[in-house]
Design a protein around this motif. Structure first.
Motif, PDB file in Angstrom:
ATOM      1  N   GLN A  70     -19.273  14.474  20.133  1.00 48.76           N
ATOM      2  CA  GLN A  70     -19.159  13.817  18.465  1.00 48.76           C
ATOM      3  C   GLN A  70     -19.765  13.713  18.092  1.00 48.76           C
ATOM      4  OE1 GLN A  70     -18.685  10.158  20.062  1.00 48.76           O
ATOM      5  NE2 GLN A  70     -16.259   9.725  20.422  1.00 48.76           N
ATOM      6  N   ARG A  71     -21.615  13.582  18.017  1.00 52.52           N
ATOM      7  CA  ARG A  71     -22.336  13.931  17.220  1.00 52.52           C
ATOM      8  C   ARG A  71     -22.133  15.694  17.122  1.00 52.52           C
ATOM      9  NH1 ARG A  71     -27.748  13.471  20.580  1.00 52.52           N
ATOM     10  NH2 ARG A  71     -28.378  14.055  17.936  1.00 52.52           N
ATOM     11  N   ALA A  72     -22.343  16.679  18.316  1.00 57.07           N
ATOM     12  CA  ALA A  72     -21.433  18.150  17.700  1.00 57.07           C
ATOM     13  C   ALA A  72     -20.728  18.219  16.187  1.00 57.07           C
ATOM     14  CB  ALA A  72     -21.454  18.797  18.234  1.00 57.07           C
ATOM     15  N   ARG A  73     -19.796  17.178  16.193  1.00 57.84           N
ATOM     16  CA  ARG A  73     -18.373  17.839  15.912  1.00 57.84           C
ATOM     17  C   ARG A  73     -19.020  17.256  14.068  1.00 57.84           C
ATOM     18  NH1 ARG A  73     -15.423  13.649  13.785  1.00 57.84           N
ATOM     19  NH2 ARG A  73     -15.881  12.489  15.407  1.00 57.84           N
ATOM     20  N   LEU A  74     -19.762  15.974  14.391  1.00 56.32           N
ATOM     21  CA  LEU A  74     -20.200  15.131  12.874  1.00 56.32           C
ATOM     22  C   LEU A  74     -20.686  16.556  12.271  1.00 56.32           C
ATOM     23  CD1 LEU A  74     -20.494  11.455  14.300  1.00 56.32           C
ATOM     24  CD2 LEU A  74     -19.252  12.145  12.223  1.00 56.32           C
ATOM     25  N   ALA A  78     -21.270  17.978   8.408  1.00 59.14           N
ATOM     26  CA  ALA A  78     -21.808  17.851   7.624  1.00 59.14           C
ATOM     27  C   ALA A  78     -22.893  19.740   7.334  1.00 59.14           C
ATOM     28  CB  ALA A  78     -23.156  17.271   8.619  1.00 59.14           C
ATOM     29  N   ILE A  79     -22.989  20.604   8.141  1.00 57.72           N
ATOM     30  CA  ILE A  79     -23.116  21.550   7.861  1.00 57.72           C
ATOM     31  C   ILE A  79     -22.033  22.022   6.192  1.00 57.72           C
ATOM     32  CG2 ILE A  79     -23.450  24.069   8.612  1.00 57.72           C
ATOM     33  CD1 ILE A  79     -25.048  22.972  11.091  1.00 57.72           C
ATOM     34  N   GLY A  80     -20.679  22.096   7.433  1.00 57.07           N
ATOM     35  CA  GLY A  80     -20.054  22.801   6.695  1.00 57.07           C
ATOM     36  C   GLY A  80     -20.060  22.534   5.031  1.00 57.07           C
ATOM     37  N   LEU A  81     -20.293  20.911   5.106  1.00 59.84           N
ATOM     38  CA  LEU A  81     -20.005  20.520   3.272  1.00 59.84           C
ATOM     39  C   LEU A  81     -21.269  20.793   2.711  1.00 59.84           C
ATOM     40  CD1 LEU A  81     -18.886  16.497   4.899  1.00 59.84           C
ATOM     41  CD2 LEU A  81     -17.290  18.364   3.211  1.00 59.84           C
ATOM     42  N   ALA A 123     -20.467  13.699   1.446  1.00 63.50           N
ATOM     43  CA  ALA A 123     -19.628  13.619   2.559  1.00 63.50           C
ATOM     44  C   ALA A 123     -20.484  14.298   3.993  1.00 63.50           C
ATOM     45  CB  ALA A 123     -18.742  14.174   2.818  1.00 63.50           C
ATOM     46  N   ALA A 124     -21.679  15.028   3.251  1.00 61.24           N
ATOM     47  CA  ALA A 124     -22.351  15.629   4.169  1.00 61.24           C
ATOM     48  C   ALA A 124     -23.386  14.312   5.168  1.00 61.24           C
ATOM     49  CB  ALA A 124     -23.032  16.687   3.864  1.00 61.24           C
ATOM     50  N   LEU A 125     -23.973  13.480   3.544  1.00 63.83           N
ATOM     51  CA  LEU A 125     -25.188  12.843   4.278  1.00 63.83           C
ATOM     52  C   LEU A 125     -24.145  11.211   5.041  1.00 63.83           C
ATOM     53  CD1 LEU A 125     -27.017  12.935   1.558  1.00 63.83           C
ATOM     54  CD2 LEU A 125     -27.345  13.753   3.499  1.00 63.83           C
ATOM     55  N   LEU A 126     -23.128  11.038   4.371  1.00 66.04           N
ATOM     56  CA  LEU A 126     -22.207  10.581   5.563  1.00 66.04           C
ATOM     57  C   LEU A 126     -21.912  10.273   6.857  1.00 66.04           C
ATOM     58  CD1 LEU A 126     -19.637   8.481   2.490  1.00 66.04           C
ATOM     59  CD2 LEU A 126     -21.727   7.885   3.845  1.00 66.04           C
ATOM     60  N   ASN A 127     -22.332  11.984   7.603  1.00 68.93           N
ATOM     61  CA  ASN A 127     -21.405  12.623   8.392  1.00 68.93           C
ATOM     62  C   ASN A 127     -22.930  12.381   9.367  1.00 68.93           C
ATOM     63  OD1 ASN A 127     -18.985  13.732   9.173  1.00 68.93           O
ATOM     64  ND2 ASN A 127     -19.111  14.622   7.410  1.00 68.93           N
ATOM     65  N   PHE A 128     -23.962  12.638   8.501  1.00 70.66           N
ATOM     66  CA  PHE A 128     -26.078  12.690   9.142  1.00 70.66           C
ATOM     67  C   PHE A 128     -25.463  11.178   9.217  1.00 70.66           C
ATOM     68  CE2 PHE A 128     -30.047  13.428   8.242  1.00 70.66           C
ATOM     69  CZ  PHE A 128     -30.220  13.908   9.569  1.00 70.66           C
ATOM     70  N   ILE A 129     -25.726  10.855   8.931  1.00 72.74           N
ATOM     71  CA  ILE A 129     -26.017   8.932   9.224  1.00 72.74           C
ATOM     72  C   ILE A 129     -25.121   8.471  10.330  1.00 72.74           C
ATOM     73  CG2 ILE A 129     -24.427   8.017   7.339  1.00 72.74           C
ATOM     74  CD1 ILE A 129     -27.964   6.639   8.348  1.00 72.74           C
ATOM     75  N   CYS A 130     -24.053   8.876  10.429  1.00 76.41           N
ATOM     76  CA  CYS A 130     -22.830   8.666  11.237  1.00 76.41           C
ATOM     77  C   CYS A 130     -23.616   9.108  12.736  1.00 76.41           C
ATOM     78  CB  CYS A 130     -21.219   9.467  11.863  1.00 76.41           C
ATOM     79  SG  CYS A 130     -20.621   7.793  10.059  1.00 76.41           S
ATOM     80  N   GLU A 131     -24.087  10.578  12.567  1.00 78.45           N
ATOM     81  CA  GLU A 131     -24.663  11.327  13.937  1.00 78.45           C
ATOM     82  C   GLU A 131     -26.101  10.521  14.133  1.00 78.45           C
ATOM     83  OE1 GLU A 131     -26.604  13.746  15.550  1.00 78.45           O
ATOM     84  OE2 GLU A 131     -28.129  14.051  13.917  1.00 78.45           O
TER      85      GLU A 131
END
Length: 143
Positions: A70-74, A78-81, A123-131
């Motif tokens: 899950q972390r790798a997916r997030l 984030a990297i793509g965004l 969106a990238a930062l939101l994925n980062f905080i979720c990770e």
């Protein structure tokens, strides 16, 4: 339609177009952090797979591997965004510079590209905080 411009006008156009480059530096720094975190996730996952390959994978290792996935997916999202954000910022720089030489109103194009870049960064930062939340959930004592 192209027009002849004095050197001072070109210099001013370069100054305006280079301003978003500072944003490029900041997003590139975030991208560096994200890739380092992804590397650590991959290393940990490989370690868990190698140590449990000979033996049967126990419940705690399965839970950790699921969390790592899950972390790798997030982080991957984030990297793509962030990469998309960087491409959009580069487009803003190019359009701003070209806008100095063309007598077209490109303000809407510049604004749209910049807003799209900021949406990608958010969106990238939101994925980062979720990770980060997933990475620290075990430290807080929860599953």
């Amino acid at each position: 339609m192209l027009t002849e411009l004095p050197v001072t006008t070109i210099a001013h156009a370069i100054q305006l177009a280079v301003a978003p480059v500072f944003l490029l530096t900041g997003v590139a720094s975030i991208l560096s952090v994200l890739t380092n975190r992804l590397g650590r996730i991959i290393d940990r996952s490989r370690f868990l797979h190698s140590t449990s390959a000979a033996a049967e994978i126990d419940q705690s290792v399965q839970v950790e591997l699921k969390s790592l996935k899950q972390r790798a997916r997030l982080i991957h999202m984030a990297i793509g965004l962030c990469t998309t954000c960087l491409l959009l910022i580069c487009s803003v720089v190019a359009v701003m510079f070209l806008g100095s030489f063309v007598t077209l109103n490109i303000a809407v194009v510049i604004a749209t590209l910049f807003v799209a870049a900021m949406i990608c960064l958010i969106a990238a930062l939101l994925n980062f905080i979720c990770e980060i939340y997933l990475a620290t959930v075990h430290v807080r004592g929860g599953p």
